[in-house]
Design a protein around this motif. Structure first.
Motif, PDB file in Angstrom:
ATOM      1  N   SER A 122       0.837  -1.210   0.000  1.00  9.74           N
ATOM      2  CA  SER A 122       0.000   0.000   0.000  1.00  9.74           C
ATOM      3  C   SER A 122       0.867   1.253   0.000  1.00  9.74           C
ATOM      4  O   SER A 122       0.503   2.268  -0.586  1.00  9.74           O
ATOM      5  CB  SER A 122      -0.956   0.002   1.182  1.00  9.74           C
TER       6      SER A 122
ATOM      7  N   LYS B 274      -6.446  10.174  -5.141  1.00  6.70           N
ATOM      8  CA  LYS B 274      -5.523  11.304  -5.370  1.00  6.70           C
ATOM      9  C   LYS B 274      -6.140  12.383  -6.261  1.00  6.70           C
ATOM     10  O   LYS B 274      -5.507  13.385  -6.538  1.00  6.70           O
ATOM     11  CB  LYS B 274      -4.229  10.790  -6.022  1.00  6.70           C
TER      12      LYS B 274
ATOM     13  N   GLN C  56       0.586   4.416  -2.611  1.00  7.27           N
ATOM     14  CA  GLN C  56       0.336   5.754  -2.076  1.00  7.27           C
ATOM     15  C   GLN C  56       1.432   6.735  -2.452  1.00  7.27           C
ATOM     16  O   GLN C  56       1.196   7.932  -2.570  1.00  7.27           O
ATOM     17  CB  GLN C  56       0.184   5.694  -0.552  1.00  7.27           C
TER      18      GLN C  56
ATOM     19  N   LEU D 190      -6.591   4.353  -6.565  1.00  8.16           N
ATOM     20  CA  LEU D 190      -5.574   5.342  -6.203  1.00  8.16           C
ATOM     21  C   LEU D 190      -5.776   6.649  -6.973  1.00  8.16           C
ATOM     22  O   LEU D 190      -5.620   7.735  -6.407  1.00  8.16           O
ATOM     23  CB  LEU D 190      -4.169   4.792  -6.470  1.00  8.16           C
TER      24      LEU D 190
END
Length: 103
Positions: free
Chosen positions: A33, A99, A37, A95
């Motif tokens: 993860s 984001k 990230q 993701l």
């Protein structure tokens, strides 16, 4: 006809089946993860492109369009390769949403 005919058929059948068992499909390794990230939107775009290319390669191998040599690290099972690429695409999409990357 002689007994050689059934033997020839058996040898050809075994050779054909043997060829099927050596098909290997590309696998995408799982990310931690933290790795996901840490990626920027541009990096995620590149990773999505790689995942889509892998998906096409899996299809090409399955259809017989790609019969080139493959490294040992490739999976021998198409379902495993399909699951890995679908998981990667879903992870990248999540993701990108998190984001707030543009399309």
């Amino acid at each position: 006809m002689s007994r050689a005919n059934p033997m020839i058929i058996a040898v050809v059948a075994l050779a054909t089946l043997g060829g099927c068992t050596t098909v290997r499909y590309p696998m995408l390794p799982a990310w931690s993860s933290a790795e996901g990230q840490a990626m920027t939107c541009d990096q995620l775009r590149v990773e999505m492109d790689n995942a889509r290319r892998t998906q096409v390669q899996i299809e090409d191998i399955a259809s017989g369009r790609d019969q080139g040599a493959r490294p040992r690290l490739y999976s021998m099972a198409r379902p495993d390769a399909d699951r890995a690429v679908q998981a990667r695409i879903a992870e990248i999409e999540n993701l990108r949403q998190t984001k707030r990357c543009s399309a």
